[in-house]
Design a protein around this motif. Sequence first.
Motif, PDB file in Angstrom:
ATOM      1  N   SER A  49       0.841  -1.202   0.000  1.00  0.00           N
ATOM      2  CA  SER A  49       0.000   0.000   0.000  1.00  0.00           C
ATOM      3  C   SER A  49       0.875   1.250   0.000  1.00  0.00           C
ATOM      4  O   SER A  49       0.445   2.307  -0.456  1.00  0.00           O
ATOM      5  N   SER A  50       2.078   1.123   0.520  1.00  0.00           N
ATOM      6  CA  SER A  50       3.072   2.201   0.474  1.00  0.00           C
ATOM      7  C   SER A  50       4.435   1.588   0.740  1.00  0.00           C
ATOM      8  O   SER A  50       4.541   0.526   1.354  1.00  0.00           O
ATOM      9  N   VAL A  51       5.459   2.276   0.266  1.00  0.00           N
ATOM     10  CA  VAL A  51       6.820   1.772   0.423  1.00  0.00           C
ATOM     11  C   VAL A  51       7.772   2.962   0.512  1.00  0.00           C
ATOM     12  O   VAL A  51       7.527   4.011  -0.078  1.00  0.00           O
ATOM     13  N   LYS A  65      15.768   8.898   1.377  1.00  0.00           N
ATOM     14  CA  LYS A  65      14.481   8.205   1.368  1.00  0.00           C
ATOM     15  C   LYS A  65      13.650   8.626   0.166  1.00  0.00           C
ATOM     16  O   LYS A  65      13.577   9.803  -0.171  1.00  0.00           O
ATOM     17  N   ILE A  66      13.032   7.623  -0.462  1.00  0.00           N
ATOM     18  CA  ILE A  66      12.155   7.830  -1.615  1.00  0.00           C
ATOM     19  C   ILE A  66      10.808   7.212  -1.262  1.00  0.00           C
ATOM     20  O   ILE A  66      10.583   6.010  -1.459  1.00  0.00           O
ATOM     21  N   PRO A  67       9.881   8.011  -0.704  1.00  0.00           N
ATOM     22  CA  PRO A  67       8.580   7.456  -0.340  1.00  0.00           C
ATOM     23  C   PRO A  67       7.641   7.361  -1.538  1.00  0.00           C
ATOM     24  O   PRO A  67       7.561   8.278  -2.354  1.00  0.00           O
ATOM     25  N   LEU A  68       6.958   6.244  -1.655  1.00  0.00           N
ATOM     26  CA  LEU A  68       5.900   6.055  -2.644  1.00  0.00           C
ATOM     27  C   LEU A  68       4.640   5.749  -1.852  1.00  0.00           C
ATOM     28  O   LEU A  68       4.470   4.653  -1.323  1.00  0.00           O
ATOM     29  N   LEU A 109      13.506   0.090   2.707  1.00  0.00           N
ATOM     30  CA  LEU A 109      13.581   0.622   4.062  1.00  0.00           C
ATOM     31  C   LEU A 109      12.326   0.305   4.871  1.00  0.00           C
ATOM     32  O   LEU A 109      12.415  -0.031   6.055  1.00  0.00           O
ATOM     33  N   GLU A 110      11.157   0.427   4.236  1.00  0.00           N
ATOM     34  CA  GLU A 110       9.891   0.203   4.935  1.00  0.00           C
ATOM     35  C   GLU A 110       8.812  -0.055   3.889  1.00  0.00           C
ATOM     36  O   GLU A 110       8.810   0.597   2.842  1.00  0.00           O
ATOM     37  N   ALA A 111       7.900  -0.970   4.191  1.00  0.00           N
ATOM     38  CA  ALA A 111       6.821  -1.259   3.241  1.00  0.00           C
ATOM     39  C   ALA A 111       5.649  -1.887   3.970  1.00  0.00           C
ATOM     40  O   ALA A 111       5.833  -2.777   4.802  1.00  0.00           O
ATOM     41  N   TYR A 112       4.452  -1.428   3.627  1.00  0.00           N
ATOM     42  CA  TYR A 112       3.232  -1.973   4.212  1.00  0.00           C
ATOM     43  C   TYR A 112       2.507  -2.816   3.167  1.00  0.00           C
ATOM     44  O   TYR A 112       2.214  -2.342   2.074  1.00  0.00           O
TER      45      TYR A 112
END
Length: 149
Positions: A49-51, A65-68, A109-112
């Motif tokens: 849903s986001s990464v 950081k590259i948020p999507l 780094l992070e992902a939902y």
Amino acid sequence: MRYKLINEAAERTYALIMDSGDEAVSSLQEFCEQQGISAARFSAIGAFSSVVLGYFNWDSKDYEKIPLREQVEVLTLAGDVALHQARPKIHAHVVVGKRDGSAHGGHLLEAYVRPTLEVMLIESPGHLQRTLDAESGLPLIDIDASGAD
């Protein structure tokens, strides 16, 4: 997250199924700690849903950081697990696809997860260790410190 041991040979193999809302990196980290996994490789497909991707900036020695913040398909996710400071450390890269077919990739780094992430994790028979690399400032796999041949 659910998991099943699907092969108990020299390289144990696990299928990990993450569900909507699971944070992928921390879930994988927790699994490795609970199972005592000190060395492994993994690959996965699914969707987020986001990464937050990371690009390692050599000059600053830090990840940009590259948020999507949108639904994306996990086109490929690959990584490894190795000990760092006596704990398993996850190192993963990912390529995700957007609705328009464009792709974005980098360090994960992070992902939902939404709706699922299907991970195949293969434990290595020897353990690997990371040592802080003075030039990059990163904990890199150190074959000489690793007990692996």
